[in-house]
Design an enzyme around this catalytic site. Structure first.
Site, PDB file in Angstrom:
ATOM      1  N   ASP A 161     -14.722  -2.641   2.718  1.00 27.22           N
ATOM      2  CA  ASP A 161     -13.780  -2.475   3.741  1.00 27.22           C
ATOM      3  C   ASP A 161     -14.394  -2.156   5.156  1.00 27.22           C
ATOM      4  O   ASP A 161     -15.152  -2.755   5.986  1.00 27.22           O
ATOM      5  CB  ASP A 161     -12.451  -1.779   3.483  1.00 27.22           C
ATOM      6  N   GLU A 210     -11.597   0.076  -3.609  1.00 24.31           N
ATOM      7  CA  GLU A 210     -11.923  -0.394  -2.046  1.00 24.31           C
ATOM      8  C   GLU A 210     -12.477   0.811  -1.467  1.00 24.31           C
ATOM      9  O   GLU A 210     -12.099   2.187  -1.712  1.00 24.31           O
ATOM     10  CB  GLU A 210     -10.536  -0.546  -1.434  1.00 24.31           C
ATOM     11  N   LYS A 228     -10.198  -8.386   7.349  1.00 24.02           N
ATOM     12  CA  LYS A 228      -9.120  -7.913   8.059  1.00 24.02           C
ATOM     13  C   LYS A 228      -9.449  -8.639   9.383  1.00 24.02           C
ATOM     14  O   LYS A 228     -10.295  -7.994  10.377  1.00 24.02           O
ATOM     15  CB  LYS A 228      -9.149  -6.354   8.268  1.00 24.02           C
ATOM     16  N   LYS A 279      -3.800   4.962  -2.022  1.00 21.58           N
ATOM     17  CA  LYS A 279      -5.041   5.759  -1.340  1.00 21.58           C
ATOM     18  C   LYS A 279      -5.170   6.905  -2.393  1.00 21.58           C
ATOM     19  O   LYS A 279      -4.480   7.461  -2.893  1.00 21.58           O
ATOM     20  CB  LYS A 279      -4.502   6.429  -0.026  1.00 21.58           C
ATOM     21  N   SER A 283       0.862  -1.153   0.020  1.00 23.91           N
ATOM     22  CA  SER A 283      -0.095  -0.099   0.011  1.00 23.91           C
ATOM     23  C   SER A 283       0.742   1.238  -0.150  1.00 23.91           C
ATOM     24  O   SER A 283       1.923   1.213   0.494  1.00 23.91           O
ATOM     25  CB  SER A 283      -1.015  -0.028   1.214  1.00 23.91           C
ATOM     26  N   ASN A 296     -11.163   4.866   1.502  1.00 24.26           N
ATOM     27  CA  ASN A 296     -11.536   4.983   2.639  1.00 24.26           C
ATOM     28  C   ASN A 296     -12.815   5.750   3.014  1.00 24.26           C
ATOM     29  O   ASN A 296     -13.090   6.547   3.890  1.00 24.26           O
ATOM     30  CB  ASN A 296     -10.530   5.556   3.398  1.00 24.26           C
ATOM     31  N   LYS A 302      -1.515  -1.050  -3.780  1.00 26.70           N
ATOM     32  CA  LYS A 302      -2.881  -0.254  -3.652  1.00 26.70           C
ATOM     33  C   LYS A 302      -2.498   1.130  -3.116  1.00 26.70           C
ATOM     34  O   LYS A 302      -1.845   1.350  -2.080  1.00 26.70           O
ATOM     35  CB  LYS A 302      -3.467  -1.062  -2.307  1.00 26.70           C
TER      36      LYS A 302
HETATM   37  O1  OSB Z   1      -8.257   1.075   4.699  1.00 25.00           O
HETATM   38  O2  OSB Z   1      -7.114  -0.673   4.231  1.00 25.00           O
HETATM   39  C1  OSB Z   1      -7.245   0.334   4.731  1.00 25.00           C
HETATM   40  C2  OSB Z   1      -4.131   0.458   7.047  1.00 25.00           C
HETATM   41  C3  OSB Z   1      -4.812   1.019   8.222  1.00 25.00           C
HETATM   42  C4  OSB Z   1      -6.059   1.602   8.349  1.00 25.00           C
HETATM   43  C5  OSB Z   1      -6.742   1.049   7.250  1.00 25.00           C
HETATM   44  C6  OSB Z   1      -6.252   0.913   6.058  1.00 25.00           C
HETATM   45  C7  OSB Z   1      -4.973   0.524   5.952  1.00 25.00           C
HETATM   46  C8  OSB Z   1      -4.066  -0.074   4.805  1.00 25.00           C
HETATM   47  C9  OSB Z   1      -3.428  -1.080   4.722  1.00 25.00           C
HETATM   48  O3  OSB Z   1      -4.590   0.500   3.538  1.00 25.00           O
HETATM   49  C10 OSB Z   1      -1.856  -0.858   4.722  1.00 25.00           C
HETATM   50  C11 OSB Z   1      -1.057  -1.872   5.152  1.00 25.00           C
HETATM   51  O4  OSB Z   1      -1.064  -2.607   6.238  1.00 25.00           O
HETATM   52  O5  OSB Z   1      -0.153  -2.463   4.607  1.00 25.00           O
HETATM   53 MG    MG Z   2      -9.216   0.079   3.026  1.00 21.89          MG
END
Ligand code: OSB
Ligand code: MG
Length: 382
Positions: free
Chosen positions: A254, A225, A278, A175, A148, A202, A173
């Protein structure tokens, strides 16, 4: 069966390699809770992966530290805990001595419970000399690595992405959020035409922004996502509808799925075509396994979701991701991608793949010196 004698709860503050920024906020240090359970069959470690601040979920590291040490751990000390010798849906569901059954009436603390469950799993599996992957019936030795990237400028994100691709990652991935999306995806596609590219918003797009999200798929995103807030499922339905002409681009839930009931609701509405599972967030490995079965039965794409875990949590995630049904590459980078220091041994990655942990328990023991060095607080229960 093992009787729990003591539970040690540790609040750690681990330095990050770089800040992690998502639409819900920025994480600068990884404050995190680690739990050591002592039973008459041996010791086990678990991680509660709640983030330093309550943002992405309602739980926070300090809040779970209090909840575990003051109310949850005291209920397990003196109790007899167990787990089935092999994973099978009916056996797991009927296990009245599991941590999740013993704490079944606790509301609002899924991440705290997940940490305690992992510690007990680790102790029991180690006493049997069995790995978590073996217990789950996993027969794969490696899983594809995925990484990520937090919110940053387009230039910095492309540079980061190119570097990570050169390290062997076949999946990224990134953001995104409104206004920081189309240009970024287009630039990443130009730089890395063949990479598996996922975007994670998110939940930051307003319900009216279906066109903007659709555009990301047109520009080459392979999976989307949590584009809209959990409270805007009708926008997800419309997006899925309009994506149909574009080939398979899963719309992955998510934050919107905390429980099996949430998953059933979204599936029946047609508001998701994939699910980020998760274990840390859904209440532990048993809950994650039940969502995994749900995805298999419903034909939903599943992906193993990360939470900036230590090597301990990442070991559990890598074992889970080796199950069939995890068809979308997950957040499977070594913990060292985010953590500049970590008491736990890390996952190993070779040629773009992560080794499924094969040692007894969930993960090997932490380094006591590093635990000491990065500990903010410690409480003993029992
Ligand atoms: O939205 O997937 C998410 C990390 C913390 C909180 C939410 C998310 C994430 C990540 C994963 O995107 C990052 C990782 O652990 O490699
Ligand atoms: Mg996520």
């Amino acid at each position: 069966m093992s009787a729990v004698s003591t539970i040690d709860v540790h609040l750690l503050e681990l330095p990050l390699t770089e800040p992690f920024t998502a639409s819900h906020g920025q994480t600068l240090d990884r404050t995190i809770v680690a739990i050591r359970v002592t039973t008459d069959d041996g010791v086990g470690w678990g991680e509660c992966s709640a983030l330093p601040a309550a943002t992405y979920t309602a739980e926070s590291a300090i809040g779970t530290f209090e909840a575990i040490s003051e109310s949850l751990a005291p209920r397990l000390v003196g109790a007899t805990v167990d787990m089935p010798t092999a994973y099978a849906a009916d056996v797991v569901a009927e296990d009245s001595r599991s941590v999740t059954a013993l704490l079944g009436n606790v509301a609002g603390q899924p991440m705290a419970i997940a940490g305690l469950e992992m510690a007990v799993f680790d102790a029991v599996l180690k006493s049997r000399g069995q790995s978590l992957a073996q217990w789950m019936g996993v027969d794969t030795r490696t899983v594809p690595a995925g990484v990520s990237i937090g919110l940053d400028t387009i230039e910095a994100t492309v540079a980061k992405a190119t570097g990570l691709a050169a390290e062997g990652y076949g999946r990224l991935k990134v953001k995104v959020q409104p206004g920081h999306d189309a240009e970024l995806v287009a630039a990443l596609r130009r730089a890395l035409p063949d990479i598996e590219l996922q975007v994670d918003a998110n939940g930051s797009y307003p319900a009216s922004a279906v066109d903007d999200v659709l555009r990301l798929a047109e520009l080459g995103a392979n999976a989307i996502e949590q584009p809209f807030a959990p409270s805007a499922p009708t926008s997800a339905i419309e997006l899925i509808d309009r994506l149909q002409t574009m080939g398979p681009v899963p719309v992955i839930a998510d934050e919107a799925v905390a429980t099996q009931a949430d998953a059933e609701t979204l599936l029946s509405m047609g508001a998701m075509t994939g699910l980020s599972i998760k274990p840390a967030r859904v209440g532990g490995l048993v809950a994650a396994l039940s969502l995994h079965r749900f995805c298999l039965a419903a034909g939903l794409a599943a992906t193993a979701g990360g939470m900036l875990e230590t090597g301990l949590g990442r070991h559990a995630l890598a074992a889970l991701a080796a199950l069939p049904g995890f068809t979308v590459t997950g957040d499977l980078s070594p913990a060292g991608r985010w953590l500049a220091a970590d008491p736990w041994p890390d996952l190993t990655m070779t040629a773009g793949r992560i080794d499924v942990p094969a040692g007894p328990g969930v993960a090997p023991e932490p380094d006591p010196y590093l635990l000491d060095r990065y500990r903010l607080e410690h409480r003993r229960v029992g």
